[in-house]
Design an enzyme around this catalytic site. Structure first.
Site, short mmCIF file in Angstrom:
data_model
loop_
_atom_site.label_atom_id
_atom_site.label_comp_id
_atom_site.label_asym_id
_atom_site.label_seq_id
_atom_site.Cartn_x
_atom_site.Cartn_y
_atom_site.Cartn_z
N ASP A 166 1.13 -1.52 -0.06
CA ASP A 166 -0.13 -0.70 0.28
C ASP A 166 0.67 1.17 -0.22
OD1 ASP A 166 -2.52 1.84 0.39
OD2 ASP A 166 -3.32 0.04 0.80
N HIS A 209 -3.55 6.12 4.02
CA HIS A 209 -4.50 5.30 3.06
C HIS A 209 -3.67 3.47 4.15
CE1 HIS A 209 -6.34 1.46 0.70
NE2 HIS A 209 -7.24 2.69 0.30
N SER A 361 -11.30 -0.37 -0.04
CA SER A 361 -10.09 -0.57 0.26
C SER A 361 -10.88 -1.14 1.93
CB SER A 361 -9.13 1.06 0.12
OG SER A 361 -8.88 0.47 -1.07
#
Length: 495
Positions: A166, A209, A361
């Site tokens: 990620d 994220h 996600s």
């Protein structure tokens, strides 16, 4: 006319509302031709012109036959500078189109070649800062933890490793501290490198994220497997990640794998990418458990880069009302749904702060955490065994407003679901209902006209702490997708 037609206005608004990460530089589309019977992928800019020229230096990905060893002289005399990802049977070649075609045409081991592509940085559908939350204000379980039956779990994921491929992970956040190892990072100048330590700034999360994903899977307070270890592979540099860097990260995972390892890919991308398929197949056949996010485009998940391969969990998002989240991708290429709306987890900007995000996600790492709970006492279980277990314990027939072909299965840890939920009966809206090995994944058709995309998110529970006016506006835009195309064609003619 100087006026933009109503149809075009709506097209722009819907594009903004449903924009997702796509392959290629900007919004490029993959363009496949044949060279001596072998597929050759380049990028079409969308105007019929290609992103590469015959003499332009470019990075290419050469996929070899699955059983083929990478010959030492594969690129000799070709002009290509090659780096073999031997565990994946893939070669990264830097050279011109003319030079790589020479390799394709002269070497029988090469099955196909594709241009290296860019993947846009993942963006959640919604992100709302929650700030610091004192332990006295922390609920026993969040809505998503309750929905998957986490209170009944008797394991914590201890000893299981979750690789988060990620934007990086904050190793110092209170919800993850002591269980994070920064392993690798992407550098556009030198390729993929290894982190020197957890203080190596090249490996820090600069987006948030990846930290949220790690917290959703294994956060002490808000995760699913609070004792699992997180191994961070930062593949994003700036706003994009290269497919080649993701492949290099996955090769490292393959080389360093241990029994019970899980890989989470909450990355969005569309387009046929055989090299990624080969990499994921190599990981799963080596016993690594792979979880991927279905994507946030309210589109057919079978178009996704990762979602067409068996032995891989492709996860869609559900909301607090057990409806399909309006943004989630759908179809038979999904394996199950998990909570993906208003998911509270670690904030990378504050080691004691938290943030609520929505997206597939967020759903995928919740499944990764669930797998970790099982693997704690079953480290050598094969991916199919974990698939069958989570498929068997999933709540069947509870989800609402699904498109035909989507599996009506909601992640649940058991042993018993709430009274209004059933793991024993029910089925899918046109999909498989029972346990067993994954069905073959096939593309589905577009959503039927009688199902409104807005239905699943009209309840106040799904809006939660988000601004109601903006949420209603967005839901209204999404609802336009349910209208027949002829309506807008007529509007264009009248404009």
């Amino acid at each position: 006319s100087a006026k933009m037609s109503r149809g075009r206005v709506l097209h722009v608004l819907l594009s903004l509302a449903l924009s997702d990460n796509v392959t290629g530089r900007g919004a490029l589309r993959e363009f496949k031709t044949q060279r001596r019977g072998k597929p050759f992928f380049r990028y079409d800019k969308g105007d019929g012109t290609l992103s590469t020229g015959a003499s332009k230096q470019t990075t290419w990905l050469l996929k070899l036959a699955a059983a083929a060893k990478v010959p030492a002289d594969l690129c000799s005399g070709s002009g290509c500078d090659c780096n073999a990802l031997r565990g994946l049977s893939i070669v990264v070649a830097n050279c011109t189109e003319t030079e790589v075609l020479g390799v394709i045409e002269s070497r029988a081991e090469v099955e196909l070649a594709e241009e290296d592509g860019d993947i846009a940085m993942p963006k959640p559908v919604r992100s709302v800062k929650a700030g610091r939350i004192p332990l006295s204000r922390t609920p026993e379980l969040t809505w998503n933890q309750k929905r998957i039956g986490l209170g009944a779990a008797n394991t914590t994921g201890r000893g299981v490793r979750i690789w988060v491929v990620d934007t990086g992970v904050s190793a110092t956040h209170e919800d993850l501290k002591g269980r994070v190892t920064l392993v690798g990072f992407a550098d556009l100048g030198v390729g993929f490198g290894l982190c020197s330590s957890n203080t190596d700034q090249r490996c820090f999360d600069e987006n948030g994220h990846g930290t949220h994903v790690a917290g959703s899977a294994a956060g002490t307070r808000y995760g699913v497997a609070p004792d699992a270890d997180i191994l961070s592979m930062k593949v994003f540099t700036g706003e994009t990640a290269k497919t080649a860097h993701i492949l290099e990260a996955l090769e490292h995972v393959l080389a360093e794998r241990r029994p019970g390892d899980i890989v989470n890919l909450s990355l969005g991308a569309f387009g046929e990418t055989p090299s990624v398929g080969a990499a994921l197949a190599a990981l799963t056949f080596a016993g690594v458990h792979v979880m991927v996010a279905a994507g946030n485009s309210a589109a057919d998940a079978c178009e996704g880069r990762y979602s067409r391969y068996r032995r891989i969990f492709v996860v869609g998002a559900s909301n607090q009302s057990d409806g399909r989240a309006f943004f989630t991708n759908f179809g038979p290429c999904l394996d199950l749904f998990a909570p993906g709306v208003n998911i509270l987890a670690a904030d990378y900007e504050d080691d004691m702060g938290y943030v609520s995000k929505s997206g597939t996600s967020m759903a995928a790492p919740i499944v990764a955490g669930a797998a970790a709970l099982y693997l704690e006492t079953n480290m050598t279980a094969e991916p199919e065994v974990v698939y069958e277990l989570l498929d068997a314990t999933a709540v069947k027939g509870q989800l609402k407003h699904l498109y035909p072909g989507s599996p009506n299965k909601l992640l649940y840890l058991g042993p018993k679901p709430p009274q209004n939920m059933s793991v024993a009966t029910g089925g899918s809206t046109g999909g498989s209902t029972g346990g067993g090995k994954p069905p073959a994944k096939k593309s589905t058709t577009r959503p039927p006209k009688n199902i409104s995309v807005a239905d699943s998110d009209s309840g106040a529970a799904d809006i939660g702490e988000f601004d109601r006016a903006s949420a209603s506006c967005e839901v209204g835009l999404i609802a336009l997708l349910a209208l027949p195309l002829s309506v807008w064609s007529s509007a264009d003619k009248r404009a």
